[in-house]
Design an enzyme around this catalytic site. Structure first.
Site, PDB file in Angstrom:
ATOM      1  N   ARG A 105       0.793  -1.287   0.015  1.00 23.09           N
ATOM      2  CA  ARG A 105      -0.030  -0.191   0.102  1.00 23.09           C
ATOM      3  C   ARG A 105       0.911   1.271   0.066  1.00 23.09           C
ATOM      4  O   ARG A 105       1.814   1.361   0.970  1.00 23.09           O
ATOM      5  CB  ARG A 105      -0.763  -0.063   1.265  1.00 23.09           C
ATOM      6  CG  ARG A 105      -1.594   1.415   1.551  1.00 23.09           C
ATOM      7  CD  ARG A 105      -2.814   1.367   2.504  1.00 23.09           C
ATOM      8  NE  ARG A 105      -3.912   0.387   2.180  1.00 23.09           N
ATOM      9  CZ  ARG A 105      -4.983   0.850   2.557  1.00 23.09           C
ATOM     10  NH1 ARG A 105      -4.954   1.352   3.750  1.00 23.09           N
ATOM     11  NH2 ARG A 105      -6.158  -0.097   2.102  1.00 23.09           N
ATOM     12  N   HIS A 132      -7.644   1.221  -6.109  1.00 22.98           N
ATOM     13  CA  HIS A 132      -7.773   0.184  -4.913  1.00 22.98           C
ATOM     14  C   HIS A 132      -8.684  -0.874  -5.510  1.00 22.98           C
ATOM     15  O   HIS A 132      -9.592  -1.324  -5.025  1.00 22.98           O
ATOM     16  CB  HIS A 132      -8.646   0.950  -3.827  1.00 22.98           C
ATOM     17  CG  HIS A 132      -8.667   0.470  -2.444  1.00 22.98           C
ATOM     18  ND1 HIS A 132      -7.764  -0.839  -2.324  1.00 22.98           N
ATOM     19  CD2 HIS A 132      -8.999   0.749  -1.270  1.00 22.98           C
ATOM     20  CE1 HIS A 132      -7.975  -1.170  -0.944  1.00 22.98           C
ATOM     21  NE2 HIS A 132      -8.633  -0.236  -0.359  1.00 22.98           N
ATOM     22  N   GLN A 135     -10.047  -3.752  -3.046  1.00 22.62           N
ATOM     23  CA  GLN A 135     -11.518  -3.063  -2.479  1.00 22.62           C
ATOM     24  C   GLN A 135     -12.582  -3.482  -3.447  1.00 22.62           C
ATOM     25  O   GLN A 135     -13.660  -4.030  -2.958  1.00 22.62           O
ATOM     26  CB  GLN A 135     -11.149  -1.567  -2.154  1.00 22.62           C
ATOM     27  CG  GLN A 135     -12.533  -0.963  -1.505  1.00 22.62           C
ATOM     28  CD  GLN A 135     -12.783  -1.540  -0.340  1.00 22.62           C
ATOM     29  OE1 GLN A 135     -12.016  -1.555   0.515  1.00 22.62           O
ATOM     30  NE2 GLN A 135     -14.189  -1.998  -0.115  1.00 22.62           N
ATOM     31  N   ASP A 223     -17.225   7.202  -0.385  1.00 24.56           N
ATOM     32  CA  ASP A 223     -15.785   6.874   0.205  1.00 24.56           C
ATOM     33  C   ASP A 223     -15.637   8.489   0.693  1.00 24.56           C
ATOM     34  O   ASP A 223     -16.207   9.325   0.265  1.00 24.56           O
ATOM     35  CB  ASP A 223     -14.935   6.525  -0.784  1.00 24.56           C
ATOM     36  CG  ASP A 223     -13.663   6.451  -0.117  1.00 24.56           C
ATOM     37  OD1 ASP A 223     -13.554   6.493   0.814  1.00 24.56           O
ATOM     38  OD2 ASP A 223     -12.777   6.461  -1.103  1.00 24.56           O
ATOM     39  N   CYS A 263     -16.375   1.805   1.257  1.00 21.19           N
ATOM     40  CA  CYS A 263     -15.167   1.001   1.803  1.00 21.19           C
ATOM     41  C   CYS A 263     -14.451   0.936   3.049  1.00 21.19           C
ATOM     42  O   CYS A 263     -13.963   0.246   3.559  1.00 21.19           O
ATOM     43  CB  CYS A 263     -13.920   1.402   0.643  1.00 21.19           C
ATOM     44  SG  CYS A 263     -13.713   3.025   0.824  1.00 21.19           S
ATOM     45  N   ARG A 291     -13.549  -8.544   2.166  1.00 21.98           N
ATOM     46  CA  ARG A 291     -12.275  -8.309   1.698  1.00 21.98           C
ATOM     47  C   ARG A 291     -11.460  -9.477   1.795  1.00 21.98           C
ATOM     48  O   ARG A 291     -10.382  -9.888   1.130  1.00 21.98           O
ATOM     49  CB  ARG A 291     -11.604  -7.161   2.563  1.00 21.98           C
ATOM     50  CG  ARG A 291     -12.066  -5.655   2.304  1.00 21.98           C
ATOM     51  CD  ARG A 291     -11.842  -5.057   1.067  1.00 21.98           C
ATOM     52  NE  ARG A 291     -10.503  -5.264   0.716  1.00 21.98           N
ATOM     53  CZ  ARG A 291      -9.611  -4.052   1.035  1.00 21.98           C
ATOM     54  NH1 ARG A 291     -10.128  -3.259   1.955  1.00 21.98           N
ATOM     55  NH2 ARG A 291      -8.263  -4.463   1.115  1.00 21.98           N
TER      56      ARG A 291
HETATM   57  N1   CP Z   1     -10.915  -0.178   3.125  1.00 20.57           N
HETATM   58  C1   CP Z   1      -9.757  -0.338   3.381  1.00 20.57           C
HETATM   59  O1   CP Z   1      -8.880  -0.298   2.751  1.00 20.57           O
HETATM   60  O2   CP Z   1      -9.546   0.010   4.754  1.00 20.57           O
HETATM   61  P1   CP Z   1      -8.194   0.259   5.346  1.00 20.57           P
HETATM   62  O3   CP Z   1      -7.773   1.696   4.831  1.00 20.57           O
HETATM   63  O4   CP Z   1      -8.392   0.393   6.878  1.00 20.57           O
HETATM   64  O5   CP Z   1      -7.338  -0.799   5.136  1.00 20.57           O
HETATM   65  N1  NVA Z   2     -10.082   6.897  -0.612  1.00 25.92           N
HETATM   66  C1  NVA Z   2      -9.580   6.311   0.598  1.00 25.92           C
HETATM   67  C2  NVA Z   2      -9.784   4.821   0.656  1.00 25.92           C
HETATM   68  C3  NVA Z   2      -9.476   4.224   1.971  1.00 25.92           C
HETATM   69  C4  NVA Z   2      -9.518   2.781   2.008  1.00 25.92           C
HETATM   70  C5  NVA Z   2      -8.205   6.700   0.816  1.00 25.92           C
HETATM   71  O1  NVA Z   2      -7.458   6.455  -0.266  1.00 25.92           O
HETATM   72  O2  NVA Z   2      -7.801   7.063   1.878  1.00 25.92           O
END
Ligand code: CP
Ligand code: NVA
Length: 305
Positions: A105, A132, A135, A223, A263, A291
């Site tokens: 990530r 993502h 997700q 989101d 999400c 997930r």
């Molecule tokens: N939805 C998601 O990816 O959550 P986190 O950022 O907590 O991993």
């Molecule tokens: N769009 C959000 C998603 C988190 C899972 C971010 O990137 O922070």
């Protein structure tokens, strides 16, 4: 065409890949709940590299591996300092000697691509500024679980044209659902992502009104308005997106059996209200659980299991 060497974006998959992964995710979920999971990942290990925070992604990958007999460990960028302490290519080559699969990530999609280029084991994109994919694949599984199908449905995505929205756009080019993006001017997804998806048959519409987007929707998705790592326009985003809030008024124009997805993490009172996220249409906690099941399907596929 997906090479099944890495999982970097939904754009790399074709329709049959998406359908197969969803089917396997649903099957793994049933087996998980019946206590029938097999130790297919016995002796396999995953490195999970995080440059941004996480609750769901970290835990679902870690428990995803453990439940199949494998092992996963968390690596913070504080320790390895990608590109600073060491070049990405060297990290990729070294980590590949220790583990069977790498999850990352980070900020730049290019960094994930570089890691994948130099790693000799599969690399999974667990969120970048651009996409993502894990997700949204899990979200597609949740929709199939709840609605029995996704083709023919209307999905309304309300809010920021962010990484999750971009992955939804990719998904729309693979499956036959209508995606309506309720956006604020200046915060739409990148043109090239939308154009490519449309050229591949994606039925994607951008509108600037939350009610128009949500009208007759089978799925309403939202989101956060300010994603991790976003520093610019923080207050302006909240101002221009406030009419895109998923609340009980918006739900009234959707289909009566609409499901509401997010999400997570949610900023309650901003992009979604308490009564909606806690209400009868919300499927957000099943979505979060899924997930883990879909990621198991992704890992098994990448490792040829
Ligand atoms: N939805 C998601 O990816 O959550 P986190 O950022 O907590 O991993
Ligand atoms: N769009 C959000 C998603 C988190 C899972 C971010 O990137 O922070």
């Amino acid at each position: 065409m997906w090479n099944r060497e890495d999982f970097l974006t939904l754009a790399d998959l074709d329709r049959s890949d998406v359908e197969r992964l969803i089917k396997r995710g649903l099957d793994l979920k049933r087996k998980h709940h019946d206590g029938r999971l097999e130790p297919l990942l016995q002796g396999k290990a995953m490195a999970m590299i995080f440059r941004k925070p996480s609750l769901r992604t970290r835990m679902s990958f870690e428990m995803g591996m453990i439940g199949l007999g494998g092992y996963a460990f968390y690596v913070s960028d504080e320790e390895i300092k990608i590109g600073q302490r060491e070049a990405t290519c060297d990290i990729a080559r070294v980590v590949s000697r220790y583990v069977d699969v790498i999850m990352i990530r980070t900020y730049a999609q290019e960094e994930v691509e570089e890691l994948a280029k130099f790693a000799s084991v599969p690399v999974i994109n667990a969120l970048t500024d651009l996409y993502h994919p894990c997700q949204v694949l899990g979200d597609l599984m949740t929709i199939v679980e709840k609605k029995g199908k996704i083709d023919g449905l209307k999905v309304a995505f309300l809010g920021d044209g962010n990484n999750v929205a971009n992955s939804w756009i990719n998904a729309a080019s693979k499956l036959d659902f209508e995606l309506v993006l309720g956006m604020a001017k200046g915060f739409e997804p990148p043109d090239e992502i939308v154009s490519r998806a449309r050229s591949e048959g994606g039925r994607i519409k951008i509108v600037y009104d939350g009610f128009e987007a949500a009208r007759d929707a089978d799925v309403i998705y939202t989101d956060v308005w300010v994603s991790m790592g976003v520093r610019s326009d923080v207050e302006r985003r909240k101002e221009v997106m406030k009419n895109l809030q998923v609340n009980s008024e918006i739900l009234k124009v959707a289909r009566s059996d609409v499901i509401v997805m997010h999400c997570l993490p949610a900023h309650r009172g901003e992009e979604i209200t308490d009564d909606v996220i806690d209400g009868e249409h919300s499927v957000v906690y099943d979505e979060a659980e899924n997930r883990m099941h879909i990621q198991r399907a992704i890992i098994l596929e990448l490792l040829g299991k």
